[in-house]
Design a protein around this motif. Sequence first.
Motif, PDB file in Angstrom:
ATOM      1  N   ILE A   1       7.836   7.278   5.202  1.00  0.00           N
ATOM      2  CA  ILE A   1       6.553   7.941   5.371  1.00  0.00           C
ATOM      3  C   ILE A   1       6.133   6.893   5.058  1.00  0.00           C
ATOM      4  O   ILE A   1       4.638   6.407   5.306  1.00  0.00           O
ATOM      5  N   PHE A   2       6.510   5.998   3.260  1.00  0.00           N
ATOM      6  CA  PHE A   2       5.832   5.587   2.589  1.00  0.00           C
ATOM      7  C   PHE A   2       5.857   3.948   3.396  1.00  0.00           C
ATOM      8  O   PHE A   2       5.193   3.054   2.611  1.00  0.00           O
ATOM      9  N   TYR A   3       7.058   3.456   4.179  1.00  0.00           N
ATOM     10  CA  TYR A   3       7.285   2.096   4.556  1.00  0.00           C
ATOM     11  C   TYR A   3       7.183   2.014   6.120  1.00  0.00           C
ATOM     12  O   TYR A   3       5.848   1.384   6.095  1.00  0.00           O
ATOM     13  N   ASN A   4       7.610   2.686   6.674  1.00  0.00           N
ATOM     14  CA  ASN A   4       7.359   2.392   8.218  1.00  0.00           C
ATOM     15  C   ASN A   4       5.865   2.695   8.835  1.00  0.00           C
ATOM     16  O   ASN A   4       5.512   1.627   9.595  1.00  0.00           O
ATOM     17  N   ILE A   5       5.285   4.153   8.006  1.00  0.00           N
ATOM     18  CA  ILE A   5       4.418   3.684   8.397  1.00  0.00           C
ATOM     19  C   ILE A   5       3.149   2.927   8.907  1.00  0.00           C
ATOM     20  O   ILE A   5       2.551   2.377   9.773  1.00  0.00           O
ATOM     21  N   PRO A   6       3.099   2.462   7.458  1.00  0.00           N
ATOM     22  CA  PRO A   6       1.825   1.295   6.889  1.00  0.00           C
ATOM     23  C   PRO A   6       2.728   0.495   7.637  1.00  0.00           C
ATOM     24  O   PRO A   6       1.848  -0.936   8.585  1.00  0.00           O
ATOM     25  N   LEU A   7       3.852  -0.050   7.945  1.00  0.00           N
ATOM     26  CA  LEU A   7       4.576  -1.311   8.572  1.00  0.00           C
ATOM     27  C   LEU A   7       4.085  -1.605  10.066  1.00  0.00           C
ATOM     28  O   LEU A   7       3.529  -2.343  10.644  1.00  0.00           O
ATOM     29  N   ILE A   8       4.288   0.072  10.474  1.00  0.00           N
ATOM     30  CA  ILE A   8       3.602  -0.050  11.963  1.00  0.00           C
ATOM     31  C   ILE A   8       2.341  -0.082  13.047  1.00  0.00           C
ATOM     32  O   ILE A   8       1.434  -1.300  13.014  1.00  0.00           O
ATOM     33  N   LEU A   9       1.309   0.259  10.820  1.00  0.00           N
ATOM     34  CA  LEU A   9      -0.180   0.223  11.381  1.00  0.00           C
ATOM     35  C   LEU A   9      -0.841  -1.095  10.483  1.00  0.00           C
ATOM     36  O   LEU A   9      -1.522  -1.777  11.868  1.00  0.00           O
ATOM     37  N   PHE A  10       0.127  -1.653  10.257  1.00  0.00           N
ATOM     38  CA  PHE A  10      -0.102  -3.463   9.782  1.00  0.00           C
ATOM     39  C   PHE A  10       0.043  -3.783  10.086  1.00  0.00           C
ATOM     40  O   PHE A  10      -0.857  -5.398  10.597  1.00  0.00           O
ATOM     41  N   GLY A  11       1.357  -3.924  11.161  1.00  0.00           N
ATOM     42  CA  GLY A  11       1.696  -4.981  11.982  1.00  0.00           C
ATOM     43  C   GLY A  11       0.611  -4.686  13.241  1.00  0.00           C
ATOM     44  O   GLY A  11       0.628  -5.963  13.664  1.00  0.00           O
ATOM     45  N   TRP A  12       0.460  -3.648  14.029  1.00  0.00           N
ATOM     46  CA  TRP A  12      -0.209  -3.221  14.605  1.00  0.00           C
ATOM     47  C   TRP A  12      -1.976  -4.757  14.694  1.00  0.00           C
ATOM     48  O   TRP A  12      -1.687  -4.944  15.457  1.00  0.00           O
TER      49      TRP A  12
ATOM     50  N   ALA B   1       0.713  -1.493   0.113  1.00  0.00           N
ATOM     51  CA  ALA B   1       0.090  -0.382  -0.059  1.00  0.00           C
ATOM     52  C   ALA B   1       0.458   0.989  -0.038  1.00  0.00           C
ATOM     53  O   ALA B   1       0.182   1.953  -1.060  1.00  0.00           O
ATOM     54  N   GLY B   2       1.964   1.192   0.687  1.00  0.00           N
ATOM     55  CA  GLY B   2       2.783   2.556   0.548  1.00  0.00           C
ATOM     56  C   GLY B   2       3.590   2.534  -0.763  1.00  0.00           C
ATOM     57  O   GLY B   2       3.989   3.869  -0.752  1.00  0.00           O
ATOM     58  N   LEU B   3       3.887   1.755  -1.032  1.00  0.00           N
ATOM     59  CA  LEU B   3       4.738   1.465  -2.134  1.00  0.00           C
ATOM     60  C   LEU B   3       3.598   2.075  -3.989  1.00  0.00           C
ATOM     61  O   LEU B   3       3.652   2.977  -4.288  1.00  0.00           O
ATOM     62  N   ALA B   4       2.153   1.340  -3.860  1.00  0.00           N
ATOM     63  CA  ALA B   4       1.390   2.611  -4.202  1.00  0.00           C
ATOM     64  C   ALA B   4       1.207   4.177  -4.160  1.00  0.00           C
ATOM     65  O   ALA B   4       0.699   4.647  -4.729  1.00  0.00           O
ATOM     66  N   ALA B   5       0.795   4.496  -2.796  1.00  0.00           N
ATOM     67  CA  ALA B   5       0.666   5.820  -2.327  1.00  0.00           C
ATOM     68  C   ALA B   5       2.581   6.528  -2.649  1.00  0.00           C
ATOM     69  O   ALA B   5       1.809   7.579  -3.251  1.00  0.00           O
ATOM     70  N   ALA B   6       3.567   5.955  -2.544  1.00  0.00           N
ATOM     71  CA  ALA B   6       4.652   6.794  -2.983  1.00  0.00           C
ATOM     72  C   ALA B   6       4.426   6.713  -4.099  1.00  0.00           C
ATOM     73  O   ALA B   6       4.838   8.013  -5.403  1.00  0.00           O
ATOM     74  N   ALA B   7       4.091   6.181  -5.879  1.00  0.00           N
ATOM     75  CA  ALA B   7       3.989   6.076  -6.845  1.00  0.00           C
ATOM     76  C   ALA B   7       2.445   7.350  -7.417  1.00  0.00           C
ATOM     77  O   ALA B   7       2.737   8.028  -7.944  1.00  0.00           O
ATOM     78  N   PHE B   8       1.892   7.606  -6.593  1.00  0.00           N
ATOM     79  CA  PHE B   8       0.578   8.163  -6.850  1.00  0.00           C
ATOM     80  C   PHE B   8       1.599   9.989  -6.058  1.00  0.00           C
ATOM     81  O   PHE B   8       1.329  10.427  -7.352  1.00  0.00           O
ATOM     82  N   VAL B   9       2.040   9.975  -5.143  1.00  0.00           N
ATOM     83  CA  VAL B   9       2.748  11.308  -4.966  1.00  0.00           C
ATOM     84  C   VAL B   9       3.717  11.501  -5.890  1.00  0.00           C
ATOM     85  O   VAL B   9       3.388  12.938  -5.528  1.00  0.00           O
ATOM     86  N   TYR B  10       5.040  10.595  -6.024  1.00  0.00           N
ATOM     87  CA  TYR B  10       5.892  11.157  -6.873  1.00  0.00           C
ATOM     88  C   TYR B  10       5.519  11.194  -8.212  1.00  0.00           C
ATOM     89  O   TYR B  10       6.724  11.103  -8.922  1.00  0.00           O
ATOM     90  N   ARG B  11       4.828  10.539  -8.938  1.00  0.00           N
ATOM     91  CA  ARG B  11       3.715  10.656  -9.964  1.00  0.00           C
ATOM     92  C   ARG B  11       4.369  11.866 -11.220  1.00  0.00           C
ATOM     93  O   ARG B  11       4.833  12.335 -12.508  1.00  0.00           O
ATOM     94  N   LYS B  12       4.752  12.791 -10.294  1.00  0.00           N
ATOM     95  CA  LYS B  12       4.694  14.445 -10.993  1.00  0.00           C
ATOM     96  C   LYS B  12       5.847  14.470 -11.830  1.00  0.00           C
ATOM     97  O   LYS B  12       7.127  14.028 -11.254  1.00  0.00           O
ATOM     98  N   PRO B  13       6.619  15.588 -12.448  1.00  0.00           N
ATOM     99  CA  PRO B  13       7.596  15.348 -13.603  1.00  0.00           C
ATOM    100  C   PRO B  13       8.548  16.299 -12.296  1.00  0.00           C
ATOM    101  O   PRO B  13       8.414  17.135 -11.685  1.00  0.00           O
ATOM    102  N   ARG B  14      10.034  15.888 -12.288  1.00  0.00           N
ATOM    103  CA  ARG B  14      11.099  16.821 -11.184  1.00  0.00           C
ATOM    104  C   ARG B  14      11.922  16.732 -12.298  1.00  0.00           C
ATOM    105  O   ARG B  14      12.447  15.844 -12.722  1.00  0.00           O
ATOM    106  N   THR B  15      13.003  17.998 -12.165  1.00  0.00           N
ATOM    107  CA  THR B  15      13.520  18.085 -13.132  1.00  0.00           C
ATOM    108  C   THR B  15      14.588  18.225 -12.305  1.00  0.00           C
ATOM    109  O   THR B  15      14.823  18.853 -11.776  1.00  0.00           O
ATOM    110  N   TYR B  16      15.911  17.282 -13.261  1.00  0.00           N
ATOM    111  CA  TYR B  16      17.127  17.678 -12.657  1.00  0.00           C
ATOM    112  C   TYR B  16      18.155  18.378 -13.755  1.00  0.00           C
ATOM    113  O   TYR B  16      17.949  18.053 -15.186  1.00  0.00           O
TER     114      TYR B  16
END
Length: 442
Positions: free
Chosen positions: A425-436, A203-218
């Motif tokens: 944000i996208f792994y530790n928080i869901p891990l605590i929630l789902f582990g709980w 679920a965290g990976l899916a959320a990260a893909a949604f949040v970071y889907r916008k273009p970023r310039t380097y």
Amino acid sequence: MNAVVIAVIVMLILSLLRVNVVLALIVGALAGGLTGGLGLGQTVSVFTEGLGGNATVAVSYALLGAFAVALTKTGLPDAMVEAAVKLIGKEGDTRRKTLSKALIVFVILIISCMSQNIVPVHIAFIPVLIPPLLKILNELQVDRRLIACAMTFGLTAPYVLLPVGFGQIFQGILKDNMKDAGLSVTLADIPIAMIIPIAGMIAGLAAAAFVYRKPRTYEMKEIAGQKSAAYTKKSLSIAALAIAVSLSVQLYLSQSLDVDGMIFGALSGLAVLFLSGAMKRGEADELITNGMNMMAFIGFVMLAAAGFANVLEKTGDVKALVEASTGFISNNQVIGALLMLIVGLLITMGIGSSFATIPIIATIFVPLCMQLGFSPMATIAIIGTAAALGDAGSPASDSTLGPTSGLNADGQHHHIWDTCVPTFIFYNIPLILFGWIAAIVL
């Protein structure tokens, strides 16, 4: 004040303030040692003694970096870039560009997952694969934070869930340490107990893909050691042979002889490049030095993390932290599970390795879980999740350091803010929630 809490908080605050992670670990260890009553002299001594704990890892990563840079002489990076360019299509083709971004992220994710189980080389693939792809990622305006999240998922979730490759080692350590602490479980129980926590990572990976889907310039920058080189079928064949020999040696030593094979795997790959003439004698020293520089950061962090962990263990405050938490539990499983996961997070954020964390927390958590009436499956979920928290988001974890070493090859990816904060944000928080949740329902 508890030494573990003080040490981890000091380390995290300094890291978030962009103080170098190595310095943050050293200062954090000093703060923890003094708080835990070790005194200045003993703290320095214990920290120094602990440095050797990750010496093999540091040398391994340095040689892997050298091997990755030496491969540039075969033209392999240019060939990889040209192959990736064909995915992009014509400039302005929005649909083709979107599909290309998705495909590249998916391929990196799959390779990361395979590195834990199918071809268990852990982060060894990163210095070879990622730096050459940075120009393509820049052209596609892919947010590197998404790539970091994808790689950290692949470097963590498969071994926690699947009992093969590194998963066999991790789950074996978990089973053995739980047995030593007084609770016998089978290897077959562990994947079932960890399904819910890993669902949190998905679920965290899916959320990260949604949040970071916008273009970023380097910026388009040259990478040290990654200079353009002409390639032929012969040079690419030599590169393929060097990689195959390197992986074969590593897998033979680790699987058949049960020893760490990364050092001699990288060394054998370098030997193939040298003996084939792909790497000339006159340029070997510069190439190897550049490669070691690329991976030096991760090596020094791992050394400092070993010293940091040794200080925390010697204070004795890990056990004291758990005992202090039991006063808030009052035989309440819901509160108990949450507090154990939070305490596990504090411990693993400093140590940074799930494999090294299990022996510490299993000894304390197993009796506490039995006292609170948790089932064996729920106990597995609590301890397994607590251990995974370190690899998923700690600044000292090779599952975050590895992605940073590749993505920061051109100096445009910050370890804390671009890797550790997103993965926390996208792994530790869901891990605590789902582990709980797993602890309550199992």
